[in-house]
Design an enzyme around this catalytic site. Structure first.
Site, short mmCIF file in Angstrom:
data_model
loop_
_atom_site.label_atom_id
_atom_site.label_comp_id
_atom_site.label_asym_id
_atom_site.label_seq_id
_atom_site.Cartn_x
_atom_site.Cartn_y
_atom_site.Cartn_z
N SER A 57 -9.75 1.74 3.03
CA SER A 57 -8.87 2.52 2.20
C SER A 57 -7.85 1.69 1.42
O SER A 57 -7.20 2.24 0.51
CB SER A 57 -8.13 3.56 3.04
N LYS A 70 0.85 -1.19 0.00
CA LYS A 70 0.00 0.00 0.00
C LYS A 70 0.89 1.25 0.00
O LYS A 70 1.92 1.28 0.69
CB LYS A 70 -0.88 -0.03 1.25
N SER A 130 -9.99 -0.76 7.15
CA SER A 130 -9.43 -0.55 5.82
C SER A 130 -8.71 -1.71 5.17
O SER A 130 -8.32 -1.61 4.01
CB SER A 130 -8.49 0.66 5.84
#
Lengths: 96, 473
Positions: free
Chosen positions: B149, B74, B173
């Site tokens: 997210s 990420k 997330s």
């Protein structure tokens, strides 16, 4: 409305954000809406409850008081928008 | 056929090269239409790393547990000399000067990192529509979101652009996008994995975790990234375990808690409840005991979270001021102007909203009514779980109230988006481990996620249950 326009402008100043008029109106609405939802928490009697500051109880871990430098000056400055003499350059802060 | 970490390792053992394996992945990344990556790494450098692993293997060197396996990370994780944007315009040109601890561990394990994945800006969001680099489309349905997210990390795994990925989870997330894309996503116990090098959103809630095709891979990847870290004083000195052993242990004798607040909740898609109940029944048939429990403060979790997380975020994002890194506004009058213009130009809408809210709840005159109150309610939420775990080993239920929604469907109303997190958020407030495992599809063909939460540092119980859920599908 709990959050007035004056409060929005004050908070923007504390947050170091420059908002345009549309944003001021919109964030005032959004903040009031969210805080309206959050007011639910007042239903709870928390007078005898300790606040949680840390998710998982733990003791402070100590280490030797020894200076350590993971980054060199070069690495620290590698993303600097403006630099001079190994320092970050910013607009003048002190008068005179 | 999506390749698990285990399958890659078997292929290498059978004589296939990492170079060949990685070539297939690079081709899929180049053809990707989900927008899973913000920075896919250059093919030549990925090939070079793969070649290196092949040479080491041929020379009979001892290799790490992920040697040659393609992993994505990420883009809120710092990787040395690599663009790291946090999904924001304010860091569009930021090159990280150091590796996050988890990135260093992946490298030491021999993993081939193939790129930095897309995310909601500064990890604030539940749909990956808050990214300055475009939304991420769900590989199951391109008109729908991947969740957030960690939407990019989820899509990258679901679309087989990597064997596995790392995401971060502050209010759901990792677990929510895992549920919406049909993969496995684990948020470890708070303190299990070092946050050093993770661009901070809410420091008392953030955790990094694996996003994978299967439960065994999640156990394997957790073993690589877990452990105390001298650079993160909130990481806890707990031993790293052989969690892969728990995956096939079975649920005989396990006590499964079913919170009535989850199952009696209105606004949960009936197809999701049906799929979750069917899976619970299968676990029961395999010898698990089902126990109804109550988590009475569930309805206060979202409110509590949005006070604590935004307060912490307002503090953590104060460092983005145009001085040392990131976007700096041109032609400013003075220092304050530099701060205000750089931040206003660089931050997106949702980020500004949360900074404003966080600043407000911490400000003089409001701190007691909001932030302090939220911290007290957080204690009540933690106690709900402690009480429940006296009677049960794990707590199960749906990961999300609905399957993947359409792009643009929830963007006009921030509060509506926040309610997506109703089942995942308490887990972060209580600091517990939680996993989402696929448990079927809706009649629209959209993935459904089954969530398992365990007591602090009992990932063994979570993996035991997760393995059984997976096997029952």
């Amino acid at each position: 409305m709990a959050v007035t326009r004056e409060i929005v402008l004050h908070i923007a100043k504390l947050s170091r954000l420059a908002l345009d008029e549309e944003e001021v109106v919109r964030y005032q609405h959004d903040l009031n809406q969210i805080l309206g939802y959050v007011a639910k928490l007042d239903e709870l009697d928390t007078s005898e409850v300790e606040p949680t500051t840390h998710a998982v109880p733990t003791a402070m871990r100590l280490r030797e008081d020894r200076a350590e430098s993971r980054l060199t000056i070069d690495r620290v400055l590698m993303n600097a928008p403006a630099q001079e003499d190994g320092m970050f350059q910013v607009p003048k802060v002190v008068e005179g | 056929m999506a390749q698990t970490i285990g399958q890659y390792l078997k292929r290498f053992q059978a004589g296939e090269t990492s170079e060949a394996a990685v070539e297939a992945v690079l081709a899929r990344i180049a053809a990707d239409s989900t927008n899973a990556f913000i920075t896919p790494f250059k093919a030549e450098s990925v090939r070079a790393k793969a070649k290196e692993v092949d040479q080491q293997r041929a020379a009979g060197q001892v290799l790490g547990p992920l040697a040659g396996v393609p992993i994505a990370i990420k883009d809120n994780l710092c990787m040395r000399d690599t663009r790291t944007t946090a999904g924001s315009k304010i860091l569009s040109n930021f090159v990280a000067p150091y590796d996050a601890t988890v990135v260093r561990k992946l490298k030491e394990a021999g993993a081939i990192i193939v790129g930095k994945t897309n995310l909601d800006e500064f990890a604030m969001g539940s749909s990956n529509e808050n990214s300055a680099y475009g939304p991420v489309k769900n590989p199951a349905d391109a008109t729908r979101v991947s969740g957030g997210s960690s939407g990019g990390s989820a899509a990258a795994v679901a679309a087989d652009l990597c064997a596995a990925s790392l995401g971060s989870d502050t209010g759901g997330s990792i677990r929510q996008p895992a549920a919406l894309t049909g993969i496995v996503g684990l948020k470890p116990t708070y303190g299990r994995v070092s946050r050093f090098g993770l661009i901070a959103f809410a420091s008392s809630l953030d955790q990094i975790g694996p996003m994978t095709h299967c439960v065994e891979d999640a156990a394997l990847l957790l073993k690589v990234i877990a452990g105390p870290c001298e650079h993160d004083m909130t990481s806890i000195d707990q031993p790293v375990e052989e969690w892969t052993h728990n995956v096939t242990q079975g649920v005989e004798g396990l006590r499964i808690g079913l919170p009535k607040e989850y199952f009696e909740s209105e606004g949960v898609d009936p197809e999701i409840l049906a799929a979750v109940r069917a899976t619970i029944e299968k676990l029961h048939e395999q010898g698990a005991t089902l126990v109804e429990v109550s988590l009475p403060h569930t309805e206060y979790a979202i409110g509590t979270y949005y006070l604590i997380a935004t307060a912490e975020a307002s503090s953590n994002l104060a460092r983005f001021d145009g001085v040392r890194y990131g976007h700096r506004s041109d032609d400013v009058e003075d220092l304050i102007d530099l701060y205000e213009r750089s931040r206003s130009e660089g931050f997106g809408d949702e980020v500004k909203r949360r900074i404003m809210l966080g600043t407000y709840v911490l400000s003089a005159g409001f701190y007691d009514a909001y932030y302090h109150k939220a911290q007290q309610v957080r204690t009540l939420i933690r106690r709900d779980f402690e009480r429940a775990f006296q009677d049960v080993d794990v707590i199960c239920g749906p990961t999300t109230p609905n399957a993947a929604f359409k792009l643009g469907e929830k963007t006009s109303d921030p509060l509506r988006m926040y309610l997506e997190d109703v089942f995942t958020i308490s887990c972060n407030l209580a600091g517990l481990p939680g996993i989402s495992v696929p448990c079927g599809k809706t009649s629209d063909g959209l993935p459904i996620g089954f969530q398992i939460q365990g007591p602090a540092f009992r990932e063994d119980l979570v993996f035991r249950t997760a393995g059984a859920v997976e096997a029952a599908q």
